[in-house]
Motif scaffolding. Structure first.
Motif, mmCIF file in Angstrom:
data_model
loop_
_atom_site.group_PDB
_atom_site.id
_atom_site.type_symbol
_atom_site.label_atom_id
_atom_site.label_comp_id
_atom_site.label_asym_id
_atom_site.label_seq_id
_atom_site.Cartn_x
_atom_site.Cartn_y
_atom_site.Cartn_z
ATOM 1 N N ARG A 152 0.562 5.963 8.864
ATOM 2 C CA ARG A 152 -0.412 5.819 7.788
ATOM 3 C C ARG A 152 0.276 5.369 6.494
ATOM 4 O O ARG A 152 1.307 5.907 6.089
ATOM 5 C CB ARG A 152 -1.119 7.150 7.562
ATOM 6 C CG ARG A 152 -2.308 7.081 6.616
ATOM 7 C CD ARG A 152 -2.939 8.453 6.498
ATOM 8 N NE ARG A 152 -4.114 8.436 5.649
ATOM 9 C CZ ARG A 152 -4.712 9.539 5.216
ATOM 10 N NH1 ARG A 152 -4.248 10.727 5.578
ATOM 11 N NH2 ARG A 152 -5.784 9.458 4.441
ATOM 12 N N VAL A 153 -0.305 4.362 5.864
ATOM 13 C CA VAL A 153 0.234 3.827 4.618
ATOM 14 C C VAL A 153 -0.841 3.938 3.539
ATOM 15 O O VAL A 153 -1.953 3.452 3.708
ATOM 16 C CB VAL A 153 0.651 2.348 4.780
ATOM 17 C CG1 VAL A 153 1.169 1.794 3.458
ATOM 18 C CG2 VAL A 153 1.698 2.209 5.872
ATOM 19 N N ALA A 158 2.932 -7.709 -1.392
ATOM 20 C CA ALA A 158 3.944 -7.516 -0.348
ATOM 21 C C ALA A 158 3.302 -7.006 0.942
ATOM 22 O O ALA A 158 3.601 -7.498 2.037
ATOM 23 C CB ALA A 158 5.014 -6.534 -0.830
ATOM 24 N N LEU A 159 2.416 -6.043 0.821
ATOM 25 C CA LEU A 159 1.735 -5.491 2.000
ATOM 26 C C LEU A 159 0.869 -6.552 2.683
ATOM 27 O O LEU A 159 0.849 -6.662 3.911
ATOM 28 C CB LEU A 159 0.877 -4.292 1.598
ATOM 29 C CG LEU A 159 1.626 -3.021 1.171
ATOM 30 C CD1 LEU A 159 0.672 -2.033 0.507
ATOM 31 C CD2 LEU A 159 2.310 -2.369 2.375
ATOM 32 N N LYS A 160 0.166 -7.333 1.879
ATOM 33 C CA LYS A 160 -0.700 -8.378 2.435
ATOM 34 C C LYS A 160 0.120 -9.470 3.126
ATOM 35 O O LYS A 160 -0.243 -9.945 4.209
ATOM 36 C CB LYS A 160 -1.551 -8.992 1.319
ATOM 37 C CG LYS A 160 -2.587 -8.064 0.708
ATOM 38 C CD LYS A 160 -3.806 -7.959 1.585
ATOM 39 C CE LYS A 160 -4.921 -7.200 0.876
ATOM 40 N NZ LYS A 160 -6.146 -7.105 1.729
ATOM 41 N N LEU A 161 1.205 -9.890 2.491
ATOM 42 C CA LEU A 161 2.049 -10.927 3.089
ATOM 43 C C LEU A 161 2.624 -10.474 4.418
ATOM 44 O O LEU A 161 2.727 -11.266 5.366
ATOM 45 C CB LEU A 161 3.193 -11.290 2.133
ATOM 46 C CG LEU A 161 2.823 -12.130 0.905
ATOM 47 C CD1 LEU A 161 4.006 -12.215 -0.046
ATOM 48 C CD2 LEU A 161 2.379 -13.532 1.310
ATOM 49 N N LYS A 162 2.993 -9.198 4.491
ATOM 50 C CA LYS A 162 3.570 -8.669 5.725
ATOM 51 C C LYS A 162 2.498 -8.314 6.763
ATOM 52 O O LYS A 162 2.817 -8.064 7.924
ATOM 53 C CB LYS A 162 4.402 -7.413 5.416
ATOM 54 C CG LYS A 162 5.611 -7.657 4.534
ATOM 55 C CD LYS A 162 6.737 -8.335 5.279
ATOM 56 C CE LYS A 162 7.584 -7.368 6.047
ATOM 57 N NZ LYS A 162 8.764 -7.996 6.691
ATOM 58 N N GLY A 163 1.240 -8.290 6.338
ATOM 59 C CA GLY A 163 0.161 -7.953 7.261
ATOM 60 C C GLY A 163 0.125 -6.483 7.634
ATOM 61 O O GLY A 163 -0.213 -6.130 8.770
ATOM 62 N N TYR A 191 -3.254 -0.800 5.078
ATOM 63 C CA TYR A 191 -3.005 0.312 4.166
ATOM 64 C C TYR A 191 -4.312 0.799 3.545
ATOM 65 O O TYR A 191 -5.304 0.072 3.498
ATOM 66 C CB TYR A 191 -2.026 -0.095 3.062
ATOM 67 C CG TYR A 191 -2.546 -1.145 2.112
ATOM 68 C CD1 TYR A 191 -3.104 -0.806 0.879
ATOM 69 C CD2 TYR A 191 -2.476 -2.509 2.447
ATOM 70 C CE1 TYR A 191 -3.584 -1.784 0.016
ATOM 71 C CE2 TYR A 191 -2.942 -3.485 1.582
ATOM 72 C CZ TYR A 191 -3.498 -3.114 0.372
ATOM 73 O OH TYR A 191 -3.964 -4.082 -0.487
ATOM 74 N N GLU A 192 -4.279 2.025 3.073
ATOM 75 C CA GLU A 192 -5.400 2.599 2.338
ATOM 76 C C GLU A 192 -5.069 2.515 0.853
ATOM 77 O O GLU A 192 -3.936 2.769 0.448
ATOM 78 C CB GLU A 192 -5.613 4.062 2.732
ATOM 79 C CG GLU A 192 -5.898 4.281 4.204
ATOM 80 C CD GLU A 192 -5.890 5.752 4.566
ATOM 81 O OE1 GLU A 192 -6.364 6.570 3.728
ATOM 82 O OE2 GLU A 192 -5.392 6.098 5.650
ATOM 83 N N HIS A 221 4.143 6.677 2.852
ATOM 84 C CA HIS A 221 4.271 6.259 4.243
ATOM 85 C C HIS A 221 4.744 7.453 5.068
ATOM 86 O O HIS A 221 5.763 8.055 4.758
ATOM 87 C CB HIS A 221 5.286 5.111 4.359
ATOM 88 C CG HIS A 221 5.519 4.640 5.757
ATOM 89 N ND1 HIS A 221 6.748 4.267 6.235
ATOM 90 C CD2 HIS A 221 4.646 4.478 6.803
ATOM 91 C CE1 HIS A 221 6.646 3.907 7.489
ATOM 92 N NE2 HIS A 221 5.386 4.019 7.856
ATOM 93 N N ASN A 222 3.980 7.783 6.095
ATOM 94 C CA ASN A 222 4.285 8.971 6.907
ATOM 95 C C ASN A 222 4.367 10.227 6.053
ATOM 96 O O ASN A 222 5.164 11.133 6.314
ATOM 97 C CB ASN A 222 5.607 8.799 7.665
ATOM 98 C CG ASN A 222 5.555 7.687 8.683
ATOM 99 O OD1 ASN A 222 4.470 7.305 9.131
ATOM 100 N ND2 ASN A 222 6.698 7.158 9.047
#
Length: 238
Positions: free
Chosen positions: A7-8, A25-30, A33-34, A62-63
């Motif tokens: 879970r992120v 960054a999260l979007k580029l890496k796919g 996340y919440e 994260h976790n």
């Protein structure tokens, strides 16, 4: 159980350029996340628990483990999800160090000058504009030497530098609208940096997560007005 362990959660504020770095960054890496929107005047117990030192956003959880500060979070994302999406930093240790150097230069020096310009007027603002122009000349020469720019001054891929650059200058035109003047003569001072920035602004993810224009304009005007009023109050009280 595996889903819970992976879970992120991102604690942020819609208008923060530092939060937008992490979102990009999260979007580029796919990475799914919440998102938790924080009221910065009434911060949630979760935010204060996860970041008791600075009590600021962004915070990535994260976790169940929190990571704070946007540049650190971007590196964390790239290291944890090595095989997911594009790399945000090079594998080569030297090239990686250079990316960190220029990202820090943008983060600490260029961003500071931009904020001073927004929050001041008169001589203080003129000084900050001059400092920004000088830093852009340094950036132009440095990144050209590093080989960041493509043949046409554009970008071949988005990584940490593009992320930081985007949310340092991505809304420069809104800033100029608020101030009522052109802040930087890009074509004269840093044409390659300007071309690079325009390419970054065309990345689909950037358009996807960009804050609403009118809402952002209102926020920038509020920040500027509050800063000028605080300055005038301090002068009148001295």
């Amino acid at each position: 159980m595996a889903e819970e362990e992976n879970r992120v959660i991102l604690h942020g504020f819609w208008g923060s350029p530092f939060v937008k770095r992490v979102e990009m960054a999260l979007k580029l890496k796919g990475i799914p996340y919440e998102y938790v929107e924080e009221d910065l005047r009434n911060k949630s117990p979760a935010l204060l628990t996860h970041n008791p030192v600075t009590k600021k956003v962004p915070v990535l959880v994260h976790n169940g483990k929190p990571v704070a500060e946007s540049l650190i979070i971007i590196e964390y994302i790239d290291e944890v999800w090595k095989t997911t999406g594009p790399k945000l930093l090079p594998d080569d240790p030297y090239k990686r160090a250079r990316v960190r150097f220029w990202a820090d230069f943008l983060h600490r020096q260029v961003m500071e000058a931009v904020l001073v310009i927004l929050k001041t007027d008169g001589e203080a603002q003129e000084k900050a504009v001059k400092e920004l122009e000088e830093k852009l000349v340094v950036l132009e020469g440095g990144l050209k030497e590093e080989g960041v720019f493509g043949d046409n001054g554009g970008i071949s891929s988005a990584g940490m530098l593009e992320i930081v650059m985007c949310w340092c200058f991505g809304a420069y035109d809104l800033g100029e609208e608020v101030l009522g003047v052109k802040i930087v003569d890009w074509e004269k001072k840093a044409p390659l940096v300007y071309s690079w920035l325009q390419g970054i602004r065309e990345i689909p993810v950037v358009k996807e997560i960009a804050p609403p224009k009118e809402k952002m304009l209102a926020t920038l005007r509020f920040i500027r007005q509050s800063a000028l009023e605080s300055k005038n109050l301090a002068v009148s009280s001295s």
